[in-house]
Design a protein around this motif. Structure first.
Motif, PDB file in Angstrom:
ATOM      1  N   LYS A 114       0.975  -1.445   0.226  1.00 51.90           N
ATOM      2  CA  LYS A 114       0.163  -0.427  -0.010  1.00 51.90           C
ATOM      3  C   LYS A 114       0.935   1.460   0.815  1.00 51.90           C
ATOM      4  O   LYS A 114       1.752   1.351   0.276  1.00 51.90           O
ATOM      5  CB  LYS A 114      -0.670   0.030   1.579  1.00 51.90           C
ATOM      6  N   ARG A 115       0.223   2.027  -0.499  1.00 49.36           N
ATOM      7  CA  ARG A 115       0.994   3.269  -1.124  1.00 49.36           C
ATOM      8  C   ARG A 115       0.502   4.226   0.456  1.00 49.36           C
ATOM      9  O   ARG A 115      -0.791   4.369   0.407  1.00 49.36           O
ATOM     10  CB  ARG A 115       0.825   4.263  -1.745  1.00 49.36           C
ATOM     11  N   PRO A 116       1.602   4.996   1.275  1.00 51.59           N
ATOM     12  CA  PRO A 116       0.522   5.619   2.455  1.00 51.59           C
ATOM     13  C   PRO A 116       0.049   6.954   1.016  1.00 51.59           C
ATOM     14  O   PRO A 116       1.231   7.737   0.582  1.00 51.59           O
ATOM     15  CB  PRO A 116       1.926   5.862   2.917  1.00 51.59           C
ATOM     16  N   VAL A 138       1.807  10.843  -1.423  1.00 55.50           N
ATOM     17  CA  VAL A 138       2.007  12.092  -2.482  1.00 55.50           C
ATOM     18  C   VAL A 138       1.718  13.662  -1.953  1.00 55.50           C
ATOM     19  O   VAL A 138       0.506  13.437  -0.860  1.00 55.50           O
ATOM     20  CB  VAL A 138       0.256  11.366  -3.089  1.00 55.50           C
ATOM     21  N   ILE A 139       2.104  14.022  -2.148  1.00 57.43           N
ATOM     22  CA  ILE A 139       2.299  15.529  -2.149  1.00 57.43           C
ATOM     23  C   ILE A 139       1.485  16.523  -3.069  1.00 57.43           C
ATOM     24  O   ILE A 139       1.632  16.468  -4.001  1.00 57.43           O
ATOM     25  CB  ILE A 139       3.221  15.782  -1.510  1.00 57.43           C
ATOM     26  N   LEU A 140       0.051  16.421  -2.699  1.00 55.96           N
ATOM     27  CA  LEU A 140      -0.497  17.592  -3.694  1.00 55.96           C
ATOM     28  C   LEU A 140      -0.909  19.201  -3.005  1.00 55.96           C
ATOM     29  O   LEU A 140      -0.574  19.111  -2.474  1.00 55.96           O
ATOM     30  CB  LEU A 140      -2.039  16.975  -3.809  1.00 55.96           C
ATOM     31  N   PRO A 179       1.827  15.430 -16.931  1.00 59.22           N
ATOM     32  CA  PRO A 179       2.594  14.472 -16.413  1.00 59.22           C
ATOM     33  C   PRO A 179       3.666  14.057 -15.527  1.00 59.22           C
ATOM     34  O   PRO A 179       4.037  15.346 -15.687  1.00 59.22           O
ATOM     35  CB  PRO A 179       3.401  13.347 -17.488  1.00 59.22           C
ATOM     36  N   GLY A 180       2.743  13.042 -14.847  1.00 54.42           N
ATOM     37  CA  GLY A 180       4.366  13.590 -13.292  1.00 54.42           C
ATOM     38  C   GLY A 180       3.917  14.072 -12.511  1.00 54.42           C
ATOM     39  O   GLY A 180       4.971  15.032 -11.411  1.00 54.42           O
ATOM     40  N   SER A 181       2.576  14.665 -12.172  1.00 53.68           N
ATOM     41  CA  SER A 181       2.375  15.507 -11.306  1.00 53.68           C
ATOM     42  C   SER A 181       1.480  14.847  -9.843  1.00 53.68           C
ATOM     43  O   SER A 181       1.320  15.362  -9.028  1.00 53.68           O
ATOM     44  CB  SER A 181       1.268  16.517 -11.585  1.00 53.68           C
ATOM     45  N   GLY A 182       1.121  13.760  -9.754  1.00 54.71           N
ATOM     46  CA  GLY A 182       1.243  12.460  -9.400  1.00 54.71           C
ATOM     47  C   GLY A 182      -0.494  11.744  -8.840  1.00 54.71           C
ATOM     48  O   GLY A 182      -1.679  11.549  -7.645  1.00 54.71           O
ATOM     49  N   LYS A 183      -1.141  12.041 -10.470  1.00 61.96           N
ATOM     50  CA  LYS A 183      -2.452  11.359 -10.415  1.00 61.96           C
ATOM     51  C   LYS A 183      -2.823   9.847 -10.211  1.00 61.96           C
ATOM     52  O   LYS A 183      -3.262   9.350  -9.943  1.00 61.96           O
ATOM     53  CB  LYS A 183      -2.888  12.095 -11.611  1.00 61.96           C
ATOM     54  N   SER A 184      -1.321   9.263 -10.875  1.00 60.59           N
ATOM     55  CA  SER A 184      -1.679   7.898 -10.399  1.00 60.59           C
ATOM     56  C   SER A 184      -1.559   7.137  -8.945  1.00 60.59           C
ATOM     57  O   SER A 184      -1.619   6.454  -8.449  1.00 60.59           O
ATOM     58  CB  SER A 184      -0.180   6.956 -11.729  1.00 60.59           C
ATOM     59  N   SER A 185      -0.445   7.639  -8.931  1.00 61.07           N
ATOM     60  CA  SER A 185       0.539   7.616  -7.385  1.00 61.07           C
ATOM     61  C   SER A 185      -1.292   7.970  -6.626  1.00 61.07           C
ATOM     62  O   SER A 185      -0.917   7.253  -5.527  1.00 61.07           O
ATOM     63  CB  SER A 185       1.217   9.112  -7.233  1.00 61.07           C
ATOM     64  N   PHE A 186      -1.413   9.131  -6.501  1.00 56.46           N
ATOM     65  CA  PHE A 186      -2.360   9.577  -5.613  1.00 56.46           C
ATOM     66  C   PHE A 186      -3.949   8.447  -5.786  1.00 56.46           C
ATOM     67  O   PHE A 186      -4.266   7.827  -4.671  1.00 56.46           O
ATOM     68  CB  PHE A 186      -3.065  11.325  -5.700  1.00 56.46           C
ATOM     69  N   ALA A 244       6.027  17.372 -10.205  1.00 56.06           N
ATOM     70  CA  ALA A 244       6.584  16.900  -8.405  1.00 56.06           C
ATOM     71  C   ALA A 244       7.674  15.454  -8.847  1.00 56.06           C
ATOM     72  O   ALA A 244       8.573  15.084  -7.868  1.00 56.06           O
ATOM     73  CB  ALA A 244       4.950  16.291  -7.414  1.00 56.06           C
ATOM     74  N   ALA A 245       7.156  14.766 -10.146  1.00 57.04           N
ATOM     75  CA  ALA A 245       7.947  13.923  -9.961  1.00 57.04           C
ATOM     76  C   ALA A 245       9.202  14.363 -10.576  1.00 57.04           C
ATOM     77  O   ALA A 245      10.076  13.458  -9.906  1.00 57.04           O
ATOM     78  CB  ALA A 245       7.593  13.258 -11.578  1.00 57.04           C
ATOM     79  N   ALA A 246       9.527  15.192 -10.737  1.00 58.59           N
ATOM     80  CA  ALA A 246      11.128  16.019 -11.026  1.00 58.59           C
ATOM     81  C   ALA A 246      11.621  15.742 -10.097  1.00 58.59           C
ATOM     82  O   ALA A 246      12.960  16.012  -9.453  1.00 58.59           O
ATOM     83  CB  ALA A 246      11.860  16.870 -12.211  1.00 58.59           C
ATOM     84  N   ILE A 247      10.499  16.774  -8.551  1.00 59.14           N
ATOM     85  CA  ILE A 247      11.668  17.305  -7.559  1.00 59.14           C
ATOM     86  C   ILE A 247      11.783  16.175  -6.716  1.00 59.14           C
ATOM     87  O   ILE A 247      12.961  15.760  -6.424  1.00 59.14           O
ATOM     88  CB  ILE A 247      10.581  18.095  -6.683  1.00 59.14           C
ATOM     89  N   GLN A 248      11.095  15.261  -7.265  1.00 54.25           N
ATOM     90  CA  GLN A 248      11.234  13.637  -6.747  1.00 54.25           C
ATOM     91  C   GLN A 248      12.711  13.262  -6.833  1.00 54.25           C
ATOM     92  O   GLN A 248      13.192  12.848  -6.157  1.00 54.25           O
ATOM     93  CB  GLN A 248      10.100  12.057  -6.325  1.00 54.25           C
ATOM     94  N   GLY A 249      12.678  13.193  -8.722  1.00 50.77           N
ATOM     95  CA  GLY A 249      14.136  12.777  -8.638  1.00 50.77           C
ATOM     96  C   GLY A 249      14.911  13.134  -8.765  1.00 50.77           C
ATOM     97  O   GLY A 249      16.848  13.062  -7.915  1.00 50.77           O
TER      98      GLY A 249
HETATM   99  P1  ADP Z   1       0.728  11.369 -12.849  1.00 54.57           P
HETATM  100  O1  ADP Z   1      -0.111   9.867 -13.014  1.00 54.57           O
HETATM  101  O2  ADP Z   1       0.300  11.758 -13.047  1.00 54.57           O
HETATM  102  O3  ADP Z   1       1.842  11.123 -14.527  1.00 54.57           O
HETATM  103  P2  ADP Z   1       2.827   9.475 -11.137  1.00 54.57           P
HETATM  104  O4  ADP Z   1       1.695   9.256  -9.961  1.00 54.57           O
HETATM  105  O5  ADP Z   1       2.483   8.505 -12.275  1.00 54.57           O
HETATM  106  O6  ADP Z   1       2.015  10.753 -12.327  1.00 54.57           O
HETATM  107  O7  ADP Z   1       3.963  10.286 -11.021  1.00 54.57           O
HETATM  108  C1  ADP Z   1       5.180   9.541 -11.871  1.00 54.57           C
HETATM  109  C2  ADP Z   1       6.195   9.161 -10.179  1.00 54.57           C
HETATM  110  O8  ADP Z   1       6.114  10.638  -9.603  1.00 54.57           O
HETATM  111  C3  ADP Z   1       6.175   8.497  -9.248  1.00 54.57           C
HETATM  112  O9  ADP Z   1       6.774   7.952  -8.575  1.00 54.57           O
HETATM  113  C4  ADP Z   1       5.455   9.426  -7.875  1.00 54.57           C
HETATM  114  O10 ADP Z   1       6.243   8.538  -6.982  1.00 54.57           O
HETATM  115  C5  ADP Z   1       6.272  10.562  -7.844  1.00 54.57           C
HETATM  116  N1  ADP Z   1       5.182  11.492  -7.846  1.00 54.57           N
HETATM  117  C6  ADP Z   1       4.492  12.807  -8.701  1.00 54.57           C
HETATM  118  N2  ADP Z   1       3.931  13.320  -8.335  1.00 54.57           N
HETATM  119  C7  ADP Z   1       3.871  13.296  -7.052  1.00 54.57           C
HETATM  120  C8  ADP Z   1       3.190  13.869  -5.899  1.00 54.57           C
HETATM  121  N3  ADP Z   1       2.740  14.559  -5.917  1.00 54.57           N
HETATM  122  N4  ADP Z   1       3.997  13.487  -4.763  1.00 54.57           N
HETATM  123  C9  ADP Z   1       4.487  12.161  -4.325  1.00 54.57           C
HETATM  124  N5  ADP Z   1       5.083  11.760  -5.570  1.00 54.57           N
HETATM  125  C10 ADP Z   1       4.754  12.237  -6.829  1.00 54.57           C
END
Ligand code: ADP
Length: 460
Positions: A210-212, A216-218, A257-264, A429-434
């Motif tokens: 489970k992902r806590p 995911v930081i929105l 893309p990479g804003s956390g939609k799927s992760s959320f 957010a994905a780039a910052i995480q990277g």
């Molecule tokens: P999207 O579905 O919007 O394209 P993803 O959820 O697939 O984005 O995110 C891609 C990667 O970036 C994941 O590994 C995720 O952990 C990280 N990431 C993206 N957005 C966030 C966020 N808002 N908070 C934490 N991690 C994020």
């Protein structure tokens, strides 16, 4: 009957009587008849005993057949794969499974490695007959592959047949309960992700941890408002039933893309103890009929995730302009599938898109999309929160965070520069995480490399 015929029957011609007597007197012929009648009697006895055995089998034994299509199939195989010690010399020899097959589940890919890195091997009872002991009952297990195939997946039909004495028939209930508990335990703390395979839903790899939600930081308040809405919906089933309204709710998450939609969505499913049933609408071969059918068969307790919702609209525009309609979902197909009478009585759907401008307002209707939420580029609030999650324990006085945020403002990464001029630059957010992952224990490194967050198109 005519007179001549009856006379012939009453007095057979002397020639034929002679012949018959001669035949029976022949020792070879008489021996042959003896053998033949013995053979016939043996065949008769065998048939009789098979019939008796069959009847006894039907009366004394009880069979349960589980087909591969049934949800319990993997549970039963997992249950059978458990190591178990059977007390008693003969019983332990009898119940040893000699014929095993291996089921391999591979894990996620290594960073850049391109191949599966972790793999789990499960030994399952192979095809054929085995005997297991459960409580006091011996159970014969027969795993069989048929030579017919499932039309949807192309996989051969397969069954497991469990047989035990009629007197022990009640063990099946306990066995199934135990197998189910075992499966539930294996999924505890995990999120099952289903994807469509042909016309069926099947788990996509192993259940994921489970992902806590906290990971995911929105932007401020966004996560909380969606979570509260979903929980409110889940508590109101009766309200919908009383009013005869389909018990459905839809959310549209849009943003780059990479804003956390799927992760959320993944984290939300974990929070609610739901699975995720995922369909990518831009996937080749996903047609209107297939989508509608899959939505009628959603796995229980799962969030429906329709990725790339804009794909249906692109198709429409293409078709309008050049008459082409590929093997993809159309706009009306998507609406029909969402509205369908049979489309599951309970449903929480999440649609995601990177291109909100391509969507049609017709999608925004109760039950289709009730809430539209922007999950956009990283804001100052998100950057600060992410910093705290990574460096909170070493950056006690928050001075590192202040310098990092200042640097991002200097670079104009929140849409404007420090002096207020618009920059139109953003980061994700994905780039910052990277960036943070690259500089795991190095705050200064992250600040120094912040320039790398500028999207390519804005680089000088
Ligand atoms: P999207 O579905 O919007 O394209 P993803 O959820 O697939 O984005 O995110 C891609 C990667 O970036 C994941 O590994 C995720 O952990 C990280 N990431 C993206 N957005 C966030 C966020 N808002 N908070 C934490 N991690 C994020």
């Amino acid at each position: 009957m005519s007179a001549s015929a009856s006379a012939a029957a009453a007095s057979p011609s002397p020639a034929s009587v002679l012949n018959l007597n001669a035949l029976f007197d022949n020792p070879l012929f008489a021996g042959g008849i003896g053998l033949a009648s013995l053979g016939a009697a043996a065949a008769f006895a065998r048939k009789g005993s098979i019939a008796v055995l069959g009847a006894a089998r039907r009366r004394l034994l009880v069979n349960v057949e589980i087909s591969k299509q049934d949800a319990a199939y993997p549970w039963i195989l997992a249950w059978l794969s458990q190591p178990r010690e059977t007390p008693g010399f003969i019983a332990s020899r009898l119940t040893r499974i000699h014929n095993l097959s291996v089921a391999t589940a591979t894990g996620s890919k290594g960073p850049g490695a391109g191949g599966p890195v972790n793999a789990h091997f499960f030994l399952q009872p192979g095809y054929g007959r085995h005997i297991v002991k459960f409580g006091r009952a011996f159970i014969s297990v027969n795993r069989e592959k048929h030579n017919t195939a499932n039309m949807n997946t192309g996989e051969p039909h397969e069954i497991v047949q469990l047989t035990t004495l009629w007197a022990h028939r009640h063990v099946f209930e306990d066995l199934f309960r135990e197998a189910h508990q075992l499966a539930a335990k294996a999924n505890e703390g995990k999120t099952v992700v289903y994807s469509a395979r042909g016309l069926e839903w099947s788990p996509l790899g192993d259940p994921r941890k489970k992902r806590p939600l906290g990971s995911v930081i929105l932007d401020e308040g966004v996560k909380e408002s969606i979570v509260a809405d979903v929980k409110d919906f889940l508590s109101r089933q009766q309200w919908y039933v009383d009013r005869g309204i389909p018990y459905r709710r839809g959310y549209l998450l849009f943003g780059p893309p990479g804003s956390g939609k799927s992760s959320f969505i993944q984290a939300l499913a974990g929070e609610l103890d739901f699975g995720v049933a995922m369909i990518n609408l831009s996937e080749m071969g996903m047609t209107d009929d297939k989508l509608a059918y899959l939505l009628t068969k959603l796995p229980k307790r799962s969030l429906l995730l329709l990725e790339d919702a804009d794909a249906a609209f692109v198709n429409r525009r293409q078709r309008d302009s050049d008459g082409y309609s590929g093997a993809n979902v159309t706009f009306s197909g998507l609406l029909n599938a969402l509205d369908g009478v049979a489309a599951g009585e309970e449903r929480i759907a999440f649609l995601t898109t990177n291109h909100i401008e391509r969507l049609d307002p017709a999608l925004i209707r109760p039950g289709r999309v009730d809430m539209m939420i922007k999950i956009g580029e990283a804001t100052r609030y998100q950057a600060a929160q992410m910093w705290d999650r990574f460096y909170g324990d070493v950056d006690e006085d928050h001075s590192g965070r202040a310098r990092f945020l200042e640097r991002l403002e200097e670079l104009g990464l929140f849409g404007q520069y420090k002096d207020g001029r618009a920059s139109h630059r953003h980061t994700s957010a994905a780039a910052i995480q990277g960036l943070f992952l690259f500089n795991k224990n190095d705050m200064q490194g992250a600040i120094d490399m912040a320039e790398g967050l500028i999207p390519r198109k804005f680089e000088a």
